[in-house]
Design a protein around this motif. Sequence first.
Motif, mmCIF file in Angstrom:
data_model
loop_
_atom_site.group_PDB
_atom_site.id
_atom_site.type_symbol
_atom_site.label_atom_id
_atom_site.label_comp_id
_atom_site.label_asym_id
_atom_site.label_seq_id
_atom_site.Cartn_x
_atom_site.Cartn_y
_atom_site.Cartn_z
ATOM 1 N N PHE B 137 0.801 -1.218 0.000
ATOM 2 C CA PHE B 137 0.000 0.000 0.000
ATOM 3 C C PHE B 137 0.832 1.265 0.000
ATOM 4 O O PHE B 137 0.278 2.371 -0.058
ATOM 5 C CB PHE B 137 -0.948 0.015 1.205
ATOM 6 C CG PHE B 137 -2.056 -0.982 1.094
ATOM 7 C CD1 PHE B 137 -2.261 -1.939 2.069
ATOM 8 C CD2 PHE B 137 -2.892 -0.980 -0.004
ATOM 9 C CE1 PHE B 137 -3.284 -2.872 1.955
ATOM 10 C CE2 PHE B 137 -3.915 -1.911 -0.126
ATOM 11 C CZ PHE B 137 -4.111 -2.864 0.851
ATOM 12 N N ALA B 138 2.149 1.127 0.050
ATOM 13 C CA ALA B 138 2.991 2.321 0.042
ATOM 14 C C ALA B 138 2.722 3.112 -1.220
ATOM 15 O O ALA B 138 2.862 2.605 -2.320
ATOM 16 C CB ALA B 138 4.460 1.914 0.111
ATOM 17 N N GLY B 139 2.313 4.355 -1.089
ATOM 18 C CA GLY B 139 2.041 5.196 -2.253
ATOM 19 C C GLY B 139 0.577 5.234 -2.644
ATOM 20 O O GLY B 139 0.160 6.045 -3.458
ATOM 21 N N SER B 140 -0.231 4.343 -2.087
ATOM 22 C CA SER B 140 -1.657 4.352 -2.434
ATOM 23 C C SER B 140 -2.378 5.415 -1.604
ATOM 24 O O SER B 140 -1.903 5.826 -0.549
ATOM 25 C CB SER B 140 -2.280 2.990 -2.154
ATOM 26 O OG SER B 140 -1.570 1.983 -2.826
ATOM 27 N N HIS B 141 -3.571 5.817 -2.071
ATOM 28 C CA HIS B 141 -4.337 6.832 -1.333
ATOM 29 C C HIS B 141 -5.132 6.167 -0.215
ATOM 30 O O HIS B 141 -6.226 5.644 -0.441
ATOM 31 C CB HIS B 141 -5.293 7.564 -2.286
ATOM 32 C CG HIS B 141 -4.558 8.369 -3.299
ATOM 33 N ND1 HIS B 141 -4.383 7.954 -4.593
ATOM 34 C CD2 HIS B 141 -3.921 9.559 -3.191
ATOM 35 C CE1 HIS B 141 -3.681 8.861 -5.253
ATOM 36 N NE2 HIS B 141 -3.387 9.835 -4.435
ATOM 37 N N MET B 142 -4.585 6.144 0.983
ATOM 38 C CA MET B 142 -5.185 5.387 2.086
ATOM 39 C C MET B 142 -6.479 6.006 2.596
ATOM 40 O O MET B 142 -7.417 5.306 2.928
ATOM 41 C CB MET B 142 -4.185 5.246 3.233
ATOM 42 C CG MET B 142 -2.899 4.540 2.842
ATOM 43 S SD MET B 142 -3.168 2.936 2.082
ATOM 44 C CE MET B 142 -3.353 1.922 3.538
ATOM 45 N N ARG B 143 -6.526 7.345 2.660
ATOM 46 C CA ARG B 143 -7.737 7.980 3.221
ATOM 47 C C ARG B 143 -8.937 7.719 2.314
ATOM 48 O O ARG B 143 -10.049 7.476 2.780
ATOM 49 C CB ARG B 143 -7.514 9.483 3.364
ATOM 50 C CG ARG B 143 -6.443 9.784 4.411
ATOM 51 C CD ARG B 143 -7.050 10.493 5.602
ATOM 52 N NE ARG B 143 -7.444 11.844 5.236
ATOM 53 C CZ ARG B 143 -6.626 12.879 5.229
ATOM 54 N NH1 ARG B 143 -5.366 12.723 5.552
ATOM 55 N NH2 ARG B 143 -7.062 14.061 4.869
ATOM 56 N N GLU B 144 -8.690 7.766 1.003
ATOM 57 C CA GLU B 144 -9.782 7.505 0.061
ATOM 58 C C GLU B 144 -10.308 6.094 0.280
ATOM 59 O O GLU B 144 -11.524 5.860 0.291
ATOM 60 C CB GLU B 144 -9.243 7.657 -1.364
ATOM 61 C CG GLU B 144 -10.293 7.569 -2.435
ATOM 62 C CD GLU B 144 -9.679 7.678 -3.827
ATOM 63 O OE1 GLU B 144 -9.286 8.803 -4.199
ATOM 64 O OE2 GLU B 144 -9.584 6.659 -4.515
ATOM 65 N N ALA B 145 -9.385 5.152 0.492
ATOM 66 C CA ALA B 145 -9.779 3.762 0.722
ATOM 67 C C ALA B 145 -10.588 3.638 2.005
ATOM 68 O O ALA B 145 -11.592 2.923 2.063
ATOM 69 C CB ALA B 145 -8.539 2.881 0.786
ATOM 70 N N ASP B 146 -10.129 4.335 3.040
ATOM 71 C CA ASP B 146 -10.846 4.294 4.324
ATOM 72 C C ASP B 146 -12.282 4.785 4.154
ATOM 73 O O ASP B 146 -13.228 4.193 4.672
ATOM 74 C CB ASP B 146 -10.148 5.176 5.360
ATOM 75 C CG ASP B 146 -8.815 4.595 5.799
ATOM 76 O OD1 ASP B 146 -8.031 5.329 6.432
ATOM 77 O OD2 ASP B 146 -8.569 3.406 5.496
ATOM 78 N N LEU B 147 -12.424 5.878 3.398
ATOM 79 C CA LEU B 147 -13.757 6.447 3.178
ATOM 80 C C LEU B 147 -14.646 5.444 2.459
ATOM 81 O O LEU B 147 -15.812 5.232 2.825
ATOM 82 C CB LEU B 147 -13.638 7.742 2.362
ATOM 83 C CG LEU B 147 -14.959 8.415 1.985
ATOM 84 C CD1 LEU B 147 -15.748 8.773 3.251
ATOM 85 C CD2 LEU B 147 -14.708 9.669 1.162
ATOM 86 N N ILE B 148 -14.087 4.801 1.428
ATOM 87 C CA ILE B 148 -14.866 3.825 0.672
ATOM 88 C C ILE B 148 -15.316 2.681 1.578
ATOM 89 O O ILE B 148 -16.473 2.268 1.564
ATOM 90 C CB ILE B 148 -14.042 3.292 -0.516
ATOM 91 C CG1 ILE B 148 -13.852 4.408 -1.548
ATOM 92 C CG2 ILE B 148 -14.719 2.078 -1.144
ATOM 93 C CD1 ILE B 148 -12.831 4.094 -2.605
ATOM 94 N N LEU B 149 -14.388 2.172 2.380
ATOM 95 C CA LEU B 149 -14.741 1.074 3.276
ATOM 96 C C LEU B 149 -15.800 1.519 4.273
ATOM 97 O O LEU B 149 -16.740 0.777 4.588
ATOM 98 C CB LEU B 149 -13.488 0.575 4.010
ATOM 99 C CG LEU B 149 -12.527 -0.244 3.153
ATOM 100 C CD1 LEU B 149 -11.207 -0.453 3.884
ATOM 101 C CD2 LEU B 149 -13.148 -1.576 2.771
ATOM 102 N N ALA B 150 -15.659 2.742 4.753
ATOM 103 C CA ALA B 150 -16.641 3.262 5.710
ATOM 104 C C ALA B 150 -18.014 3.366 5.054
ATOM 105 O O ALA B 150 -19.039 3.017 5.656
ATOM 106 C CB ALA B 150 -16.189 4.617 6.234
ATOM 107 N N LEU B 151 -18.044 3.819 3.819
ATOM 108 C CA LEU B 151 -19.324 3.935 3.106
ATOM 109 C C LEU B 151 -19.970 2.560 2.938
ATOM 110 O O LEU B 151 -21.169 2.393 3.117
ATOM 111 C CB LEU B 151 -19.115 4.572 1.727
ATOM 112 C CG LEU B 151 -18.942 6.100 1.718
ATOM 113 C CD1 LEU B 151 -18.510 6.589 0.346
ATOM 114 C CD2 LEU B 151 -20.233 6.783 2.154
ATOM 115 N N ILE B 152 -19.144 1.572 2.557
ATOM 116 C CA ILE B 152 -19.679 0.217 2.380
ATOM 117 C C ILE B 152 -20.248 -0.274 3.702
ATOM 118 O O ILE B 152 -21.349 -0.848 3.757
ATOM 119 C CB ILE B 152 -18.590 -0.745 1.861
ATOM 120 C CG1 ILE B 152 -18.131 -0.317 0.465
ATOM 121 C CG2 ILE B 152 -19.133 -2.179 1.840
ATOM 122 C CD1 ILE B 152 -16.969 -1.115 -0.065
ATOM 123 N N ALA B 153 -19.484 -0.046 4.747
ATOM 124 C CA ALA B 153 -19.964 -0.459 6.072
ATOM 125 C C ALA B 153 -21.283 0.223 6.386
ATOM 126 O O ALA B 153 -22.248 -0.412 6.836
ATOM 127 C CB ALA B 153 -18.919 -0.129 7.126
#
Lengths: 254, 656, 293
Positions: B137-153
């Motif tokens: 995940f080095a270099g990936s957009h982590m916050r965007e991923a967190d938001l997506i996972l939160a939305l799915i949840a």
Amino acid sequence: MRVLVCVKRVPFTGGKMVLTADSMALETRHLGFTISPHEECGVEEAVRLIEANGGESVVLTLGPPEAAEQLRDAMALGIDRAIHLQTDGQEWDAQATSSAIAEAVRADESASGPFDLIVFGNESADAGGYQVGLRVAYALGRPCATGLKGVKVEGLTVRCEQDVGGGRDVYALPLPAIVTVKEGLNLPRYPSVPGRMRAARKPVATSNPARPESQLQLIRLTVPGGSGRQTKLLGTGPSAAPAVVGMLREIGVA
Amino acid sequence: MNPIAAGVLTIVMIAAVALFGRRAQLIYRLIRKGKPVARFDDIAGRARAEAVVVIGQSKLLQRMVPGLMHAAIFWGFIALLPTIFIAMIGIVDQHATLPWLGRQGWYALLVDVFAAVVLAGVITAFVIRKVQRPRRFAGSHMREADLILALIAGIVISLLLWHASQIALGLNEYPAAWAPISSLIAQGLHHSWTPYLERGAVWAHVLLILGFLVFLPYSKHLHIFLAAVNVFFGRTRARGRLEPINFEASMDADVRFGAATAADLTWKQVLDTVSCTECGRCQDVCPAFNTGKELSPKLLIMGLRDQLLSGATAPLVPNAVTDNVVWDCVTCGACVRECPVGIEHIDHIVDLRRNLVMVESRFPDEAATMLRDVDRAGNPWGKPQSDRAHWADGLGVRVLDAGEPAPDVLFWVGCAPSFDERAKQAAISTAKLLKEAAVDFAILGPLESCTGDPARRMGDEYTFQKQAKQNVSTLNEAKVKKIVTTCPHCFNTIGNEYADFGGRYEVVHHTEFLAELVREGKLKTLAGDRTITYHDSCYLARHNDVRDAPRELAAAAGRAVEMPRNRERTFCCGAGGARMWMEERRGRPINEERVREAAGTGAETLAVACPFCTVMLDDGVRTTGAKLQVIDLATLLSEAVERRRARDSAASTTDG
Amino acid sequence: MTATALVLMEEGEPSEQAAFFARGWGDGTVHSVGVDAIKPYAPDAIAAILQRAADDLKAVAVLAAGTDRGNDVMARLAARTGLPFAANIVAADPADAIEVTRQRWGGSLLENAILISGRPLVTVAPYAVKAGNWPGPIAVDVKRYIAELDPRDMVVQVKEHIDPPGGGVSLAEAKVVVSGGRGVGSKEGFAIIEELAGLLGGRVGCSRVVTSAGWRPHTDQVGQTGTKISPDIYIACGISGATQHMAGCKGAKRILAINADAEAPIMSLADYAVVGDLKEVVPAISAEIRKNR
């Protein structure tokens, strides 16, 4: 500015000499061809000079019809047009080559104006005559410096640098002048494909000069034997070190 | 029926769809504007890829935990799709639902189970990302991923809460007994505010979904639409084949010399960049990245995507991608193989190289000599072609003359085995074995010229095509039908790429041919006591699926053990992508990395099937001091045949 | 009335070889003109002096060493007289129509040719012939010729000399040269070559492969298109011995080849050979040298 560079088509031998059955030429069946190495640097230098100063660059060769390939290669690097003095494939000696080139230069200059600089390779990779550039210079009455590793046009003179034992000698020749150059002058660029495609459409003026009688007539070619040195094996691997150092001591080096 | 709710829902839906549509259209246009590439053949194969890779999540499941996590969310998403409509209907009319499906008990069960599964998946995802923190995940957009996972949840939690409150209020159209989880939650929801919870949950559910819809095309979650499409248009066969350039286009302007700016990318390449989920699996398996080089296939694709979406017209190199990144690649294909959404990174790298080499002449100096030598001398070392058959001196190998028709089998030797000291051995052993098995074969000798593979991988398509046309002409003139070669790069180029230039032959790798001879009993073997670990060549195991035949030979020669990264997960020797002719200036040497892995198996023999692997790994053994002997499989087989002959003759003498 | 040969003399063995070789022409008398007759070096002027001297002496042939300067001056002499010029000969059979054997391809190929000329102009390939013991050529008094030089012959003259950076002996003049080839493997790999060269007070050289790969500058290149060297000992490490390279080092008094491949061409062209990995052998030699210092 106008610059002329002269090139020769030579085989790319990979260091190996294979002769035809009659020993009069190299067997070129499995060989590719190229512009003689010193001259490749000459072509690159000519292209750079026109890029820096504007004007026209011309490439010339005396050679068989296939030599058009070398002219296209030079034009792919950026040379504007070409002159092909076409032969029937027979060898021309250095004197004959020089007079034909001088003739062609005079003709082109009377039509398009004088060349500020004419660039030759110091010697061709194959024949190694060491004289074509100088003979053309004398025929045209222009100053010539040879074996150059540095060429710089400064106003109306050209500053020429030559490698000698220790360091460099510098000449300053008034233009129009002639130079013969050596590999190491510059690092020739790799031709771009758009450059190659443009080169295919650039003009080539072809003529067929008559070959005069030669005063250095080829009888045959031979591949020389070994160096004449008898090799002595001093050893294998690092354990040979003492033997090596012993030899070095003997000759007074270590 | 609540007309106000219906009205609000309609307005919100239209707004969401319009916003989504606007951005989606931009992306669609970018893809459509991409340069053409032919990817409409082999529909059956493409459909199969869809089924296996997309529906079956095959690539993702190679890593069990993250794979199951994603499969949970993906299959859950599919199963829960109808609940979006059920929820929308539920907003308009509290008592209505989707006809038939909304009343099915089994569907209610499915929904409950998958909602929980998705939630479990999301929790697992968070644990992986926050606790385990893998390097990919080095270099990936982590916050965007967190938001997506939160939305799915949020979406599944709101769904469960809605169902639970429906059941608590008796509004469910489906039998509550079939929704165990919702029923369980419902037991705690007998309060006065439950009706508000019910309305709130259904609105939250729909709004979260519509909000997600708007957010989607601005994020990497776009992959949920595009991944399936990208996988469909991926290569199904001849994976090692690169797209040729047509230099004979009537106008210079029509010739595409690879990619200089974003406008030069093909539609498939554009699709690649917008399908990327930043998962980093490619980065994890990249030999360059794992030895400290600048190249990360993930960051490469992300860089191209960002430039593409920004509309910038600046040159891709060095603005989106640096020069180093372009040249670090060994074209091993590990990234392509690993990518779950079908991105083909090698096409991007080669197209960037094509522009740099053929138009800008901007590439590592040391490779220029190689390109000139291929062009002028017919081999990358500038050695004399007249010496090409010297390796075969004294072996009684037939050398074809120009125009002479070829026998059954043409043995295409390759430049490395012809001229390199260490690589020669494989050719010698193969020739001896072919003679032993009485195969009617010949070699081309000086008529064999470099296939052009190193030029093509460098991006010098022009020189490559010159070589290809010349070789096809030679092969066709000799009426060659079947070719055996010791070099996987020649194998790939002649077998997969020469067809574009009129060369269609049956091409077999020497390990395949020799393995067949052993199976047919034409070569009899006796295994020795060597412990052998076989290094899969990238161009055999990954690009061309040749993995078993070499193992048959290894087993016939000794005791075989596998390296951790084997078969299609093999780790490159470092020579591919024309890197054999380039300096490794940063990081650790790739070949040493692989040698250490081989030494770790405890084997003393490192078997290879490729002249480049031979040289690279042998160099690696010398520099690391590993206790390994690098030997080609043909030579090991030769030993095994000798051993058998020795035993048989010893047996017959004792009999007599 | 002598039938003398005229030779252009420079410092160094090649000119001595050329002068000795010149004895084969005419009656064995040899006169000489020094290339330093005009200081700084002015090749057209030297050629003019040679022409005058040859005419006055009625020289049967004019020779020089096939060095840069030798070929330069002789080609100018040929151009101004319109006579043919054969560069880098290794043998000659003086007769009416002289048969010469000259070098092509930097010495990898030999050409037998007939030189049709009233006054043969040739340069002698360096280290192709041996100089024996003899009193040496008779120096020509050139003062008169210098006084009568045409100013146009002074246009091409060295204006400035640039010393080599970092001082020290140049590759061309070094008495000891240690070279590395493809076998060295990388730029960093040259550290052991530099070490050995340093211990022996010599210079580092390399083959064309090395300069093309950018491991060493072109100024270090030994070969037909690089620098021609003539050290007392040339140690070639990991160099296969391609003819273009050998053309650059045939002036070496002794050649030691270190190569892992016993079949490499250089292994039978050198005076001494060690079969082994240079990465092991070269440090071993350095260590051995240090041991006894």
